[in-house]
Design an enzyme around this catalytic site. Structure first.
Site, PDB file in Angstrom:
ATOM      1  N   TYR A 118       6.154 -10.062   6.401  1.00 45.24           N
ATOM      2  CA  TYR A 118       6.201  -8.622   6.653  1.00 45.24           C
ATOM      3  C   TYR A 118       6.798  -8.360   8.025  1.00 45.24           C
ATOM      4  O   TYR A 118       6.653  -9.166   8.950  1.00 45.24           O
ATOM      5  CB  TYR A 118       4.796  -8.016   6.616  1.00 45.24           C
ATOM      6  CG  TYR A 118       4.251  -7.775   5.229  1.00 45.24           C
ATOM      7  CD1 TYR A 118       4.405  -6.537   4.605  1.00 45.24           C
ATOM      8  CD2 TYR A 118       3.570  -8.778   4.549  1.00 45.24           C
ATOM      9  CE1 TYR A 118       3.893  -6.309   3.338  1.00 45.24           C
ATOM     10  CE2 TYR A 118       3.052  -8.562   3.280  1.00 45.24           C
ATOM     11  CZ  TYR A 118       3.215  -7.322   2.680  1.00 45.24           C
ATOM     12  OH  TYR A 118       2.707  -7.099   1.422  1.00 45.24           O
ATOM     13  N   ASP A 128       0.822  -1.203   0.000  1.00 39.93           N
ATOM     14  CA  ASP A 128       0.000   0.000   0.000  1.00 39.93           C
ATOM     15  C   ASP A 128       0.860   1.258   0.000  1.00 39.93           C
ATOM     16  O   ASP A 128       2.083   1.207   0.164  1.00 39.93           O
ATOM     17  CB  ASP A 128      -0.916   0.013   1.228  1.00 39.93           C
ATOM     18  CG  ASP A 128      -1.954  -1.093   1.202  1.00 39.93           C
ATOM     19  OD1 ASP A 128      -2.286  -1.556   0.092  1.00 39.93           O
ATOM     20  OD2 ASP A 128      -2.424  -1.484   2.282  1.00 39.93           O
TER      21      ASP A 128
END
Length: 289
Positions: free
Chosen positions: A125, A67
């Site tokens: 992540y 994002d």
């Protein structure tokens, strides 16, 4: 002889699939995916590849669509080209045309059936929180600064361990997702403190839209004793998305590794630089009451 020459000619004319290992500072981008407005990592890479190879059209496909504002130290992507440039030279060629916020660390030839996204077996992540009591200009682009209290990483880790496995994570999915459901498998989680930095690693077969940032927002609430571990579990197990309000900011998040059945790049390359700062534990924030 003519048949061999013909086969060689056909082989040379077939598209070649190139895999890339990419780092980028996501601060100045609207995310990975090309947008009608805004600067995306994908669009810049596609322009750079197109300027070097006549094969058209060029589309660079990533393993994870990060994002806006999210970083990557181990993003993997692929594109198809004519093969005019040897596979192992693409990294250097692209770095000569890319802005400093994007670096290609490795490039390699892959079979045309290999896919950066669909061949991936997991993504990992890392979210990094700066828990020092004083502002730090050089850490702020890469971390979420939580200075009010010293985070209780033991409680945070207890809450985090409970999400491992195959679950419905509706509570951690932002509106706007096009997934048919919120089911995914969290394979591994790891929370550790290094001085004033608290890092949260999450590895899953797939991630929901906004999943890590919403999850970290709830973990910080646990670490600051604003909610209990039991309340954390109640919210996500009962799919109470309306009670999961605070999302962690994007600057603390980085895609650090993408896994494949056969690893095509050095396994630890994504861990050699970001974000692993060495800080002292001087002047810690006060413990929550």
């Amino acid at each position: 002889m003519e048949t061999e020459a013909s086969n060689e000619s056909i082989e040379k004319s077939l598209p070649k699939r190139i895999a890339l290992l990419i780092q980028y500072n996501g601060s100045g981008f609207c995310g990975w995916q090309r947008q009608k407005e805004g600067n995306s990592v994908q669009s810049i890479l596609e322009e750079a590849v197109s300027s070097l190879d006549p094969f058209q059209p060029i589309k660079v496909v990533a393993a994870g669509r990060t994002d806006s504002g999210v970083h990557a130290s181990g993003q993997v992507a692929h594109f198809d080209c004519s093969g005019f440039i040897p596979a192992n030279r693409w990294a250097a060629a692209l770095n000569g045309r890319l802005p400093k916020a994007i670096r290609v660390r490795y490039s390699a030839l892959r079979p045309i059936t290999w896919h950066a996204c669909f061949s991936a077996t997991y993504r990992r992540y890392r979210y990094t929180i700066y828990n020092g009591c004083k502002p730090n200009l050089f850490l702020s682009p890469w971390c979420w600064h939580r200075y009010q209290f010293r985070l209780d990483e033991n409680l945070m880790n207890l809450a985090l361990q409970g999400i491992k496995g195959f679950h419905d994570f509706t509570a951690f999915q932002r509106a706007g997702s096009n997934r048919p459901n919120a089911l995914t498998t969290v394979e591994d989680v790891h929370l550790f403190r290094q001085g004033d930095l608290v890092s949260i690693d999450i590895q899953a077969t797939g991630f929901l839209y906004g999943m890590v940032r919403l999850l970290v927002g709830q973990l910080v609430a646990v670490g600051e004793h604003r909610i209990s571990v039991a309340e954390f579990e109640r919210r996500w197990k009962l799919k109470l998305r309306e009670e999961v309000r605070e999302a962690a900011p994007p600057n603390g998040l980085s895609l650090i590794r993408v896994g494949y059945e056969t690893m095509i790049f050095p396994e630890n390359i994504a861990f050699d630089s970001f974000p692993f700062f060495s800080l002292s534990t001087s002047d810690p924030p006060p413990s929550p009451q």
